[in-house]
Motif scaffolding. Structure first.
Motif, short mmCIF file in Angstrom:
data_model
loop_
_atom_site.label_atom_id
_atom_site.label_comp_id
_atom_site.label_asym_id
_atom_site.label_seq_id
_atom_site.Cartn_x
_atom_site.Cartn_y
_atom_site.Cartn_z
N GLY A 67 37.62 39.79 41.87
CA GLY A 67 38.81 40.05 42.87
C GLY A 67 38.66 38.14 42.73
O GLY A 67 39.66 38.14 43.67
N MET A 68 38.21 37.01 42.20
CA MET A 68 38.85 36.12 42.09
C MET A 68 40.80 36.14 41.97
O MET A 68 40.56 36.57 41.08
N SER A 69 41.29 35.06 42.80
CA SER A 69 42.97 34.74 41.48
C SER A 69 42.58 34.37 40.81
O SER A 69 41.84 33.42 40.22
N THR A 70 43.45 34.17 40.12
CA THR A 70 43.33 33.58 39.04
C THR A 70 43.78 31.61 38.59
O THR A 70 41.89 31.46 37.71
N GLY A 71 43.83 31.26 39.46
CA GLY A 71 43.79 29.80 39.79
C GLY A 71 41.78 29.64 40.17
O GLY A 71 41.40 28.62 39.57
N GLU A 72 41.44 31.20 41.23
CA GLU A 72 40.30 30.47 41.13
C GLU A 72 39.21 30.32 40.14
O GLU A 72 38.07 29.72 39.87
N TRP A 73 39.03 32.09 39.39
CA TRP A 73 38.27 32.08 38.20
C TRP A 73 38.70 31.26 37.41
O TRP A 73 37.81 30.44 36.30
N THR A 78 54.23 45.18 44.80
CA THR A 78 53.20 44.67 44.49
C THR A 78 52.54 43.45 44.48
O THR A 78 53.89 42.34 44.62
N LEU A 79 51.58 43.20 44.52
CA LEU A 79 51.62 41.58 44.60
C LEU A 79 50.18 40.88 44.23
O LEU A 79 48.88 41.84 44.27
N SER A 80 49.83 39.93 43.48
CA SER A 80 49.28 39.48 42.16
C SER A 80 48.20 38.18 43.16
O SER A 80 49.31 37.87 44.39
N THR A 81 47.25 38.35 43.50
CA THR A 81 46.27 36.56 44.26
C THR A 81 46.78 35.45 43.75
O THR A 81 46.37 34.84 44.29
N GLU A 82 47.76 35.34 42.52
CA GLU A 82 48.43 34.32 42.37
C GLU A 82 49.67 33.92 43.43
O GLU A 82 49.47 32.25 42.74
N THR A 135 49.32 34.70 46.74
CA THR A 135 48.80 33.78 48.16
C THR A 135 47.62 32.96 48.31
O THR A 135 47.66 32.30 47.28
N GLU A 136 47.16 32.81 49.17
CA GLU A 136 46.53 31.15 49.10
C GLU A 136 45.67 31.62 48.69
O GLU A 136 44.79 30.64 48.33
N ARG A 137 44.11 32.61 48.96
CA ARG A 137 43.57 32.68 49.09
C ARG A 137 43.03 34.32 47.64
O ARG A 137 43.78 35.11 48.31
N GLY A 138 42.03 34.17 46.72
CA GLY A 138 41.78 35.92 46.44
C GLY A 138 40.70 37.05 47.49
O GLY A 138 40.35 35.81 48.24
N LYS A 139 40.65 37.43 46.78
CA LYS A 139 39.95 38.29 47.40
C LYS A 139 37.95 37.52 47.07
O LYS A 139 37.44 37.44 46.43
N PRO A 140 37.13 37.72 47.98
CA PRO A 140 37.34 38.45 49.49
C PRO A 140 38.02 38.00 50.75
O PRO A 140 37.41 38.70 51.32
#
Length: 226
Positions: free
Chosen positions: A54-60, A139-143, A145-150
């Motif tokens: 669930g984390m975005s690319t930047g987060e993980w 379609t949208l990637s969390t890349e 958005t400001e924050r990834g899931k959750p």
């Protein structure tokens, strides 16, 4: 969802996750990232895969670099891991059996969105390989958005793009963080957990229903979410 004249609440759009719902990619992600961590001097932990889902690319990428001791910058981690995933996808995209048929059945009835933690590049590759590019209105990637899931960001953004109130959407998720994300966005969540990655108890309670396989997801079930 909207209320009909007879008082029944109906779904106006359905938003799918990608990894673990349409493509069985979570084990591939784990294999690639686990190998990458070992190669670059880091230490994989028992709960790492569950944290990363669930984390975005930047987060993980930052998590691997900062928390797991990988001797690469977050930017290098992201680029190199995604490149390896793209190589794997070029050889084979692991479509979950029957998922493409489910998506098309629902697309014939509702506008569909895709809210994924995969990079945009891999979303495009997966949808092209599975023949589902035309099934989704957006379609949208969390890349992006400001924050990834959750956090609910990606689900809220997809609902905006569809022009539908999030409370009138159903979401289809497999991971605990994904369920939390869609539920916080106000959507009715259909959970289809992966056998290797069961839902956390709190996430399971947030789901409107939990299915054993994606093949159980029917238009009638979506109608029944109201």
């Amino acid at each position: 969802m909207r209320v009909r004249e007879d008082g029944w609440v109906t779904v106006d759009a359905v938003v799918f996750d990608l990894d673990g719902v349409i493509v069985d990619s979570e084990p591939v992600w784990e294999e690639v990232r686990r190998g990458y961590v070992a190669k670059h001097g880091g230490s994989w932990r028992d709960d790492t895969q569950r944290r990363l889902m669930g984390m975005s690319t930047g987060e993980w990428a930052r998590y691997l670099s900062d928390e797991l001791g990988v001797r690469r910058t977050a930017e290098q981690v992201a680029a190199e891991v995604v490149e390896e995933m793209a190589r794997r996808y070029a050889a084979r995209v692991p479509l979950i059996h029957g998922a493409d048929e489910v998506v098309r059945r629902l697309a014939a009835r509702w506008p569909l969105g895709l809210a994924s933690s995969s990079p945009t590049r891999l979303i495009a590759a997966a949808l092209a390989a599975t023949g589902l590019v035309d099934a989704f209105r957006t379609t949208l990637s969390t890349e992006e958005t400001e924050r990834g899931k959750p956090a609910p960001d990606v689900y809220l953004a997809v609902a905006r793009r569809l022009g539908v109130d999030p409370a009138r959407c159903a979401a289809v998720e497999d991971s605990s963080n994904g369920v939390r994300s869609a539920a916080v966005a106000g959507m009715a969540v259909v959970a289809v957990p992966h056998g290797a990655y069961p839902l956390d108890p709190d996430a399971e309670r947030l789901a409107a229903t939990v299915l054993g396989s994606i093949g159980e997801l029917t238009p009638a079930l979506v109608d029944g979410l109201g």
